[in-house]
Scaffold this motif. Structure first.
Motif, PDB file in Angstrom:
ATOM      1  N   MET A   1      48.637  41.398 -50.157  1.00  0.00           N
ATOM      2  CA  MET A   1      47.563  42.178 -50.789  1.00  0.00           C
ATOM      3  C   MET A   1      48.003  42.566 -52.203  1.00  0.00           C
ATOM      4  SD  MET A   1      45.757  45.690 -49.431  1.00  0.00           S
ATOM      5  CE  MET A   1      45.172  44.960 -47.917  1.00  0.00           C
ATOM      6  N   ASN A   2      47.107  42.293 -53.204  1.00  0.00           N
ATOM      7  CA  ASN A   2      47.462  42.622 -54.584  1.00  0.00           C
ATOM      8  C   ASN A   2      47.180  44.098 -54.857  1.00  0.00           C
ATOM      9  OD1 ASN A   2      44.667  42.900 -55.175  1.00  0.00           O
ATOM     10  ND2 ASN A   2      44.518  40.679 -55.540  1.00  0.00           N
ATOM     11  N   LEU A   3      47.563  44.534 -56.060  1.00  0.00           N
ATOM     12  CA  LEU A   3      47.449  45.956 -56.402  1.00  0.00           C
ATOM     13  C   LEU A   3      46.008  46.439 -56.354  1.00  0.00           C
ATOM     14  CD1 LEU A   3      50.042  46.242 -59.310  1.00  0.00           C
ATOM     15  CD2 LEU A   3      50.205  47.205 -57.014  1.00  0.00           C
ATOM     16  N   THR A   4      45.089  45.577 -56.784  1.00  0.00           N
ATOM     17  CA  THR A   4      43.679  45.975 -56.787  1.00  0.00           C
ATOM     18  C   THR A   4      43.191  46.243 -55.367  1.00  0.00           C
ATOM     19  OG1 THR A   4      43.267  44.662 -58.780  1.00  0.00           O
ATOM     20  CG2 THR A   4      41.349  45.283 -57.455  1.00  0.00           C
ATOM     21  N   ASP A   5      43.556  45.314 -54.473  1.00  0.00           N
ATOM     22  CA  ASP A   5      43.146  45.476 -53.078  1.00  0.00           C
ATOM     23  C   ASP A   5      43.787  46.726 -52.452  1.00  0.00           C
ATOM     24  OD1 ASP A   5      41.573  43.236 -53.172  1.00  0.00           O
ATOM     25  OD2 ASP A   5      43.151  41.894 -52.420  1.00  0.00           O
ATOM     26  N   LEU A   6      45.075  46.976 -52.808  1.00  0.00           N
ATOM     27  CA  LEU A   6      45.754  48.160 -52.286  1.00  0.00           C
ATOM     28  C   LEU A   6      45.052  49.436 -52.741  1.00  0.00           C
ATOM     29  CD1 LEU A   6      49.559  47.279 -52.611  1.00  0.00           C
ATOM     30  CD2 LEU A   6      48.325  47.827 -50.508  1.00  0.00           C
ATOM     31  N   PHE A   7      44.656  49.438 -54.022  1.00  0.00           N
ATOM     32  CA  PHE A   7      43.973  50.620 -54.557  1.00  0.00           C
ATOM     33  C   PHE A   7      42.643  50.836 -53.844  1.00  0.00           C
ATOM     34  CE2 PHE A   7      41.000  52.580 -57.558  1.00  0.00           C
ATOM     35  CZ  PHE A   7      41.692  53.754 -57.835  1.00  0.00           C
ATOM     36  N   LYS A   8      41.912  49.745 -53.627  1.00  0.00           N
ATOM     37  CA  LYS A   8      40.620  49.847 -52.938  1.00  0.00           C
ATOM     38  C   LYS A   8      40.808  50.358 -51.509  1.00  0.00           C
ATOM     39  CE  LYS A   8      38.115  46.255 -55.494  1.00  0.00           C
ATOM     40  NZ  LYS A   8      37.488  44.911 -55.402  1.00  0.00           N
ATOM     41  N   SER A   9      41.843  49.818 -50.853  1.00  0.00           N
ATOM     42  CA  SER A   9      42.095  50.217 -49.473  1.00  0.00           C
ATOM     43  C   SER A   9      42.475  51.692 -49.395  1.00  0.00           C
ATOM     44  CB  SER A   9      43.227  49.355 -48.887  1.00  0.00           C
ATOM     45  OG  SER A   9      43.481  49.717 -47.568  1.00  0.00           O
ATOM     46  N   ARG A  10      43.290  52.144 -50.339  1.00  0.00           N
ATOM     47  CA  ARG A  10      43.693  53.547 -50.343  1.00  0.00           C
ATOM     48  C   ARG A  10      42.490  54.449 -50.591  1.00  0.00           C
ATOM     49  NH1 ARG A  10      48.757  55.791 -50.863  1.00  0.00           N
ATOM     50  NH2 ARG A  10      48.742  57.995 -51.408  1.00  0.00           N
ATOM     51  N   SER A  11      41.623  54.015 -51.542  1.00  0.00           N
ATOM     52  CA  SER A  11      40.416  54.797 -51.846  1.00  0.00           C
ATOM     53  C   SER A  11      39.505  54.875 -50.628  1.00  0.00           C
ATOM     54  CB  SER A  11      39.663  54.157 -53.017  1.00  0.00           C
ATOM     55  OG  SER A  11      40.464  54.173 -54.176  1.00  0.00           O
ATOM     56  N   ARG A  12      39.442  53.785 -49.887  1.00  0.00           N
ATOM     57  CA  ARG A  12      38.599  53.771 -48.701  1.00  0.00           C
ATOM     58  C   ARG A  12      39.169  54.734 -47.642  1.00  0.00           C
ATOM     59  NH1 ARG A  12      38.053  49.127 -44.235  1.00  0.00           N
ATOM     60  NH2 ARG A  12      36.364  50.059 -43.034  1.00  0.00           N
ATOM     61  N   ALA A  13      40.503  54.744 -47.505  1.00  0.00           N
ATOM     62  CA  ALA A  13      41.136  55.636 -46.541  1.00  0.00           C
ATOM     63  C   ALA A  13      40.871  57.092 -46.906  1.00  0.00           C
ATOM     64  CB  ALA A  13      42.634  55.359 -46.481  1.00  0.00           C
ATOM     65  N   GLU A  14      40.935  57.391 -48.205  1.00  0.00           N
ATOM     66  CA  GLU A  14      40.681  58.766 -48.658  1.00  0.00           C
ATOM     67  C   GLU A  14      39.242  59.181 -48.347  1.00  0.00           C
ATOM     68  OE1 GLU A  14      41.718  58.646 -52.745  1.00  0.00           O
ATOM     69  OE2 GLU A  14      43.883  58.699 -52.375  1.00  0.00           O
ATOM     70  N   ARG A  15      38.280  58.232 -48.547  1.00  0.00           N
ATOM     71  CA  ARG A  15      36.876  58.537 -48.265  1.00  0.00           C
ATOM     72  C   ARG A  15      36.679  58.795 -46.779  1.00  0.00           C
ATOM     73  NH1 ARG A  15      35.853  54.224 -51.692  1.00  0.00           N
ATOM     74  NH2 ARG A  15      35.257  52.892 -49.937  1.00  0.00           N
TER      75      ARG A  15
END
Length: 295
Positions: A1-15
């Motif tokens: 998983m690239n950095l962009t995907d990691l950021f999206k995944s983290r944002s989704r977890a926070e939501r």
């Protein structure tokens, strides 16, 4: 998983977390290796086993174990404590859910031998209790050896003596007379040691112990019970005969040892003047020998 995907995944977890879907948020954090966040959320929602796994994956194994204990999950905490070599905590946790024998083994693994002995006693494992006591004693004796010249530790010495007496009592109660006798002898209780050596049919060692206890006649009786297969130290034999007035036998024993002067004195006590003179000559004490030839 690239950095962009990691950021999206983290944002989704926070939501998900903000929406109250905390279990899904924690699972997503775990999936993306954000273990500390996952552990925090799992603990928050009372999923302690999952929180412990997350802590462990984050390299926080002690945190995993200590999280489980106060939340009434000691059995699950044990492997984590074992993993980091925290044997006392692992054993204490075993005690908390009644696994006493396992607790004893963990105490022993952590070289906490007195705690192990207590647990083995509680579990009714007598042989292992004795083994734990023996190892505790050996460890204390090693500590005594590390003391510098002129240094003393009376408290430690007293603890060792008390422990060894308990070991001796237990060994005697189990009918292990020779082991108990050896301990009693090391403790300086020679008379008791002699009795136990006799019970264990080791009459040569009984004779020696009686001699150390200044009871030469009992030593002589034990000596007379020895069998041909039992080796008796000639020095012990000689001293027993000398101290019980068996002077001819004492002289012969000292002669066999090459202790010519003692042999001569014993033969003199037996009024065996010629034999005594011969021993004085062997000892190069010609004047003593000459004086006897004149008798």
């Amino acid at each position: 998983m690239n950095l962009t995907d990691l950021f999206k995944s983290r944002s989704r977890a926070e939501r998900l977390y903000k929406q109250g879907n905390k279990a899904s948020a924690a699972a997503l954090y775990m999936k993306n290796s954000h273990f500390e966040e996952a552990a925090r959320i799992y603990a928050e929602i009372g999923e302690y086993a999952e929180a412990a796994v997350a802590h462990d994956r984050a390299g926080q194994t002690r945190a995993a174990a200590t999280l489980l204990l106060p939340n009434k999950r000691p059995k699950e905490a044990v492997p984590y404590f074992e993993q980091i070599g925290a044997y006392r905590e692992a054993a204490d946790a075993c005690r908390a859910f009644g696994a006493i024998a396992r607790a004893a083994r963990l105490y022993e693994q952590g070289e906490l031998y007195l705690d192990a002995a207590d647990a083995y006693a509680e579990a009714g494992e007598s042989d292992r209790l004795l083994r734990a006591w023996q190892r505790a004693s050996e460890k204390m004796h090693e500590e005594l050896k590390t003391l510098g010249e002129g240094e003393e530790d009376p408290a430690l010495r007293a603890r060792v003596a008390t422990l060894d007496r308990r070991r001796a009592e237990k060994l005697e109660a189990f009918g292990r007379f020779l082991d108990a006798a050896a301990l009693r002898r090391d403790l300086g209780d020679h008379a008791h040691a002699a009795l136990l050596f006799e019970k264990g049919q080791s009459f040569s060692r009984a004779a020696e112990a009686y001699l150390d206890a200044d009871r030469p006649y009992e030593a002589l009786e034990a000596l007379r019970k020895t069998t041909r297969s039992e080796a008796v130290r000639e020095q012990v034999r000689a001293e027993i005969y000398q101290r019980t007035g068996e002077y001819n036998e004492a002289g012969s024993a000292y002669e066999a040892l090459g202790q010519w002067d003692k042999a001569a004195e014993a033969y003199e006590d037996a009024s065996e003047w010629e034999r005594a003179a011969g021993q004085w000559r062997k000892a190069d004490l010609f004047e003593r020998a000459a004086g006897l030839y004149e008798r």
